[in-house]
Design a protein around this motif. Structure first.
Motif, PDB file in Angstrom:
ATOM      1  N   ARG A  18       2.467  -8.339  10.007  1.00 43.95           N
ATOM      2  CA  ARG A  18       1.710  -7.389   9.188  1.00 43.95           C
ATOM      3  C   ARG A  18       2.610  -6.819   8.092  1.00 43.95           C
ATOM      4  O   ARG A  18       2.707  -5.607   7.917  1.00 43.95           O
ATOM      5  N   THR A  19       3.274  -7.712   7.375  1.00 45.80           N
ATOM      6  CA  THR A  19       4.289  -7.258   6.426  1.00 45.80           C
ATOM      7  C   THR A  19       3.973  -7.608   4.977  1.00 45.80           C
ATOM      8  O   THR A  19       4.858  -7.594   4.132  1.00 45.80           O
ATOM      9  N   GLU A  20       2.698  -7.935   4.688  1.00 45.47           N
ATOM     10  CA  GLU A  20       2.374  -8.504   3.379  1.00 45.47           C
ATOM     11  C   GLU A  20       2.866  -7.657   2.204  1.00 45.47           C
ATOM     12  O   GLU A  20       3.389  -8.175   1.226  1.00 45.47           O
ATOM     13  N   SER A  21       2.679  -6.348   2.285  1.00 42.56           N
ATOM     14  CA  SER A  21       3.004  -5.513   1.126  1.00 42.56           C
ATOM     15  C   SER A  21       4.480  -5.134   1.055  1.00 42.56           C
ATOM     16  O   SER A  21       4.910  -4.490   0.097  1.00 42.56           O
ATOM     17  N   HIS A  22       5.281  -5.525   2.067  1.00 35.39           N
ATOM     18  CA  HIS A  22       6.707  -5.163   2.076  1.00 35.39           C
ATOM     19  C   HIS A  22       7.482  -6.222   2.865  1.00 35.39           C
ATOM     20  O   HIS A  22       8.181  -5.920   3.834  1.00 35.39           O
ATOM     21  N   VAL A  23       7.369  -7.463   2.437  1.00 34.66           N
ATOM     22  CA  VAL A  23       7.907  -8.598   3.201  1.00 34.66           C
ATOM     23  C   VAL A  23       9.421  -8.504   3.360  1.00 34.66           C
ATOM     24  O   VAL A  23       9.964  -8.539   4.471  1.00 34.66           O
ATOM     25  N   LEU A  24      10.139  -8.385   2.237  1.00 29.40           N
ATOM     26  CA  LEU A  24      11.591  -8.466   2.296  1.00 29.40           C
ATOM     27  C   LEU A  24      12.187  -7.285   3.061  1.00 29.40           C
ATOM     28  O   LEU A  24      13.147  -7.444   3.821  1.00 29.40           O
ATOM     29  N   THR A  25      11.613  -6.111   2.873  1.00 30.02           N
ATOM     30  CA  THR A  25      12.088  -4.952   3.625  1.00 30.02           C
ATOM     31  C   THR A  25      11.936  -5.171   5.130  1.00 30.02           C
ATOM     32  O   THR A  25      12.848  -4.873   5.914  1.00 30.02           O
ATOM     33  N   LEU A  60       1.772   1.135  -3.948  1.00 34.29           N
ATOM     34  CA  LEU A  60       1.460   0.294  -5.101  1.00 34.29           C
ATOM     35  C   LEU A  60       0.026  -0.229  -5.012  1.00 34.29           C
ATOM     36  O   LEU A  60      -0.721  -0.207  -5.999  1.00 34.29           O
ATOM     37  N   LEU A  61      -0.378  -0.707  -3.843  1.00 30.68           N
ATOM     38  CA  LEU A  61      -1.737  -1.212  -3.684  1.00 30.68           C
ATOM     39  C   LEU A  61      -2.751  -0.092  -3.903  1.00 30.68           C
ATOM     40  O   LEU A  61      -3.780  -0.296  -4.562  1.00 30.68           O
ATOM     41  N   LYS A  62      -2.450   1.096  -3.392  1.00 26.57           N
ATOM     42  CA  LYS A  62      -3.346   2.229  -3.580  1.00 26.57           C
ATOM     43  C   LYS A  62      -3.470   2.595  -5.053  1.00 26.57           C
ATOM     44  O   LYS A  62      -4.569   2.825  -5.573  1.00 26.57           O
ATOM     45  N   CYS A 453      -4.891  -3.549 -15.338  1.00 24.77           N
ATOM     46  CA  CYS A 453      -5.237  -3.541 -13.920  1.00 24.77           C
ATOM     47  C   CYS A 453      -6.044  -4.792 -13.621  1.00 24.77           C
ATOM     48  O   CYS A 453      -6.794  -5.278 -14.465  1.00 24.77           O
ATOM     49  N   ASP A 454      -5.867  -5.314 -12.410  1.00 24.97           N
ATOM     50  CA  ASP A 454      -6.525  -6.560 -12.067  1.00 24.97           C
ATOM     51  C   ASP A 454      -6.960  -6.538 -10.617  1.00 24.97           C
ATOM     52  O   ASP A 454      -6.538  -5.692  -9.825  1.00 24.97           O
ATOM     53  N   CYS A 483      -3.014 -11.472  -1.706  1.00 25.68           N
ATOM     54  CA  CYS A 483      -3.319 -10.374  -2.631  1.00 25.68           C
ATOM     55  C   CYS A 483      -2.647  -9.084  -2.187  1.00 25.68           C
ATOM     56  O   CYS A 483      -2.180  -8.294  -3.014  1.00 25.68           O
ATOM     57  N   GLU A 484      -2.549  -8.853  -0.877  1.00 24.64           N
ATOM     58  CA  GLU A 484      -1.835  -7.667  -0.407  1.00 24.64           C
ATOM     59  C   GLU A 484      -0.355  -7.779  -0.736  1.00 24.64           C
ATOM     60  O   GLU A 484       0.303  -6.802  -1.100  1.00 24.64           O
ATOM     61  N   ALA A 485       0.192  -8.994  -0.635  1.00 26.76           N
ATOM     62  CA  ALA A 485       1.597  -9.197  -0.993  1.00 26.76           C
ATOM     63  C   ALA A 485       1.836  -8.915  -2.470  1.00 26.76           C
ATOM     64  O   ALA A 485       2.903  -8.443  -2.867  1.00 26.76           O
ATOM     65  N   ALA A 486       0.834  -9.208  -3.299  1.00 22.65           N
ATOM     66  CA  ALA A 486       0.938  -8.953  -4.739  1.00 22.65           C
ATOM     67  C   ALA A 486       0.492  -7.538  -5.102  1.00 22.65           C
ATOM     68  O   ALA A 486       0.496  -7.182  -6.289  1.00 22.65           O
ATOM     69  N   HIS A 487       0.091  -6.743  -4.090  1.00 21.71           N
ATOM     70  CA  HIS A 487      -0.402  -5.377  -4.303  1.00 21.71           C
ATOM     71  C   HIS A 487      -1.616  -5.384  -5.236  1.00 21.71           C
ATOM     72  O   HIS A 487      -1.748  -4.535  -6.119  1.00 21.71           O
ATOM     73  N   VAL A 488      -2.497  -6.379  -5.023  1.00 16.15           N
ATOM     74  CA  VAL A 488      -3.715  -6.531  -5.829  1.00 16.15           C
ATOM     75  C   VAL A 488      -4.920  -6.334  -4.916  1.00 16.15           C
ATOM     76  O   VAL A 488      -4.982  -6.907  -3.821  1.00 16.15           O
ATOM     77  N   GLN A 489      -5.870  -5.545  -5.362  1.00 18.19           N
ATOM     78  CA  GLN A 489      -7.042  -5.239  -4.547  1.00 18.19           C
ATOM     79  C   GLN A 489      -8.024  -6.405  -4.519  1.00 18.19           C
ATOM     80  O   GLN A 489      -8.093  -7.219  -5.425  1.00 18.19           O
TER      81      GLN A 489
END
Length: 566
Positions: A18-25, A60-62, A453-454, A483-489
């Motif tokens: 469950r790390t899509e939005s913060h993979v490297l961290t 970022l996603l928010k 915005c996209d 899309c979550e990894a890219a912070h895109v809704q």
């Protein structure tokens, strides 16, 4: 990562699921914990800065979601988008109801209606915003170069009517027939089972209670009875099923004679009737010929033994596709209800062998979608109509929905045209509806990040046909993850609570689908007679589920079931 996920969990560490939005961290944190458990010095991280931490990715996603779709509503996080029906152009009350019940984004499909109707819809929305003190974004969806079936030859001029019956076959309501002067077409003032054009001089002599007899196309003696006069028109009722065509002779009974001859009767003949819509009935193994759209389609021609003499044929839009298809490629019609394989490609026609249809046969009508998932179609993402519509979209919308987008060049072209029109402030939503767009999603996301915005819309109807229905769940999961990894809704679209919107009732599968949809940042409802009820139902589901689930993460809220257990 799959082989070590359970082993990480057994150590009490994140399985990185469950790390899509913060993979490297997340990877770095797990590596650090593993090194400490193994009592090995932690290596220095050489990753480029800045790295999105746990909270930064979520924020970022928010932020990106609010930039595109506006702030979240008071009681839920996911937004609700509603597609406008034509009626919304002239019914401000409908738009008010939608806004009052939780619509966060109005969707206008540019494939329907026109600029005048779109302007009225948006005007009703702006008025409603003033009344309710809340904002609502407007997304205008460009019409894609949709490949569709062409027209079909009109069928016979025949009208059938039937009374309503109960399970015992007893008549519960007679069929209602509207008769009007054939040279003065007059629409029925209320729903009618049949509308019949007849001579005005004959109509004038009909009075309430008169009986009209005729032989229908089966040779059966039928009767209708006049029940009401409306100017020169008449209402009649029938308690038997009948089939009539132009030229059917109607006889007005005079007096109490019951003989079958025409003595004592005044006669007239039915005038022209509307041609019935003709459909092609296709079965597995049938041949279908695709022709140019100017050639009217027709059903298969059969001999006396019901053997095919000439296969069914139908035209299609976008004639240039003949150069892009090859024998052996698959083809689908009518939202995937009919499937086939291309057997032969010629300059003027394509021969298709039907491989999928219901056992009783499947109906194919004019203006139904055609999908070619195996073919590389050289079609422009922006059609001539899209280019004509863009000035209105740039001037009135907040977001533009980009249909049939395939690669980064398509995104660049739309951005360039919006810039010329002063619409560079618009958000862009990429509709992922083809296999090619799905496969190019990372490149599309990188290209669209240059816009203010996209977002991404999972157009699940066409996507299911393009990628295979059995793969749809997997494909939509991958779109959500990347899309979550890219912070895109993400906008979850197609057939959400469709049963409620159309019929007022939802199936269990639709409710489960709506529950899953809360993993997206926005959920789209399509138009329907009960759209307000569908909106209320979806609003309720999303509010209930957001405290249980966020993206792939289960939220460990106190369970009502557990609290009741001693």
């Amino acid at each position: 990562m799959r082989p070590i996920q359970e082993r990480l969990s057994a150590l009490g560490l994140s399985s990185l699921g469950r790390t899509e939005s913060h993979v490297l961290t997340s990877v770095n944190k797990v590596l650090e914990a593993l090194h400490r458990l193994a009592q090995i010095p932690v290596p220095e991280c050489k990753a480029p800065a800045p790295i999105n931490g746990f909270e930064e990715g979520r924020m970022l996603l928010k932020q990106h979601t609010e930039a595109l779709l506006g702030p979240p509503p008071a009681k839920r996080n996911a937004r609700i988008m509603v597609t406008m029906p034509t009626e919304a152009a002239d019914d401000p009350r409908l738009v008010e109801q939608l806004l009052a019940n939780g619509m966060d984004c109005m969707r206008i499909n540019c494939a329907h209606d026109d600029a005048s109707a779109w302007k009225r819809m948006i005007g009703h929305l702006r008025d409603a915003e003033q009344s309710f003190g809340r904002k609502c974004r407007v997304l205008m969806d460009l019409a894609d170069p949709k490949l569709r079936t062409g027209p079909i030859e009109p069928g016979d001029q025949v009208i059938k009517w039937s009374p309503r019956r109960n399970l015992l076959g007893q008549v519960t309501a007679p069929a209602r027939i509207w008769m009007f002067p054939e040279k003065q077409a007059s629409a029925a003032p209320s729903p009618a089972d049949a509308c019949l054009p007849v001579q005005v001089s004959w109509l004038d002599r009909l009075t309430v209670g008169d009986r009209i007899v005729f032989d229908d196309q089966r040779g059966l003696r039928c009767e209708i009875r006049v029940v009401e006069s409306v100017g020169q028109c008449r209402w009649a009722e029938a308690v038997r099923t009948a089939y009539v065509t132009p030229g059917t002779t109607l006889r007005q009974r005079v007096g109490k004679k019951k003989q079958r001859d025409t003595k004592g009767c005044r006669k007239t003949k039915l005038g022209p009737l509307p041609s019935q819509e003709q459909v092609l009935i296709l079965n597995v193994g049938d041949t279908l010929i695709l022709t140019h759209d100017k050639v009217a389609g027709r059903p298969a021609q059969l001999d006396v033994d019901n053997k095919e003499i000439m296969p069914a044929q139908i035209g299609r839009t976008l004639p240039t596709i003949f150069a892009d298809v090859r024998a052996g490629e698959t083809i689908w019609f009518n939202d995937g209800k009919i499937g086939g394989v291309i057997e032969l490609v010629e300059s003027q026609q394509v021969t298709v062998r039907i491989t999928q249809a219901r056992e009783c046969g499947e109906k194919l009508r004019a203006d139904k979608g055609i999908n070619l998932p195996d073919s590389t179609l050289r079609l422009p993402a922006l059609t001539e109509k899209d280019i004509r519509d863009l000035p209105f979209v740039a001037a009135h919308a907040d977001i533009v929905g980009y249909s049939f987008v395939r690669d980064a060049d398509d995104v660049d072209e739309l951005e360039a045209r919006l810039h010329v029109l002063g619409g560079e402030h618009l958000g862009i939503v990429l509709k992922i509806e083809t296999r090619g767009a799905f496969e190019q999603l990372p490149s599309l996301l990188v290209a669209s990040m240059r816009t203010p915005c996209d977002g991404v819309m999972i157009a699940r109807g066409d996507l299911a046909i393009e990628c295979g229905f059995e793969r749809l769940a997997e494909v939509q999961e991958q779109i959500l993850w990347i899309c979550e990894a890219a912070h895109v809704q993400v906008i979850w679209a197609t057939q959400v609570l469709e049963g409620v919107a159309k019929d007022g009732l939802a199936s269990r599968a639709e409710v489960s689908d709506a529950v899953t949809s809360q993993r997206a940042e926005c959920v789209m409802l399509n138009k329907g007679e009960h759209i307000v009820k569908a909106l209320q139902t979806l609003d309720n589901i999303l509010q209930r589920m957001q405290s249980h689930q966020h993206k792939k993460r289960s939220m460990l809220r106190p369970l009502e079931l557990a609290s009741r257990f001693p």
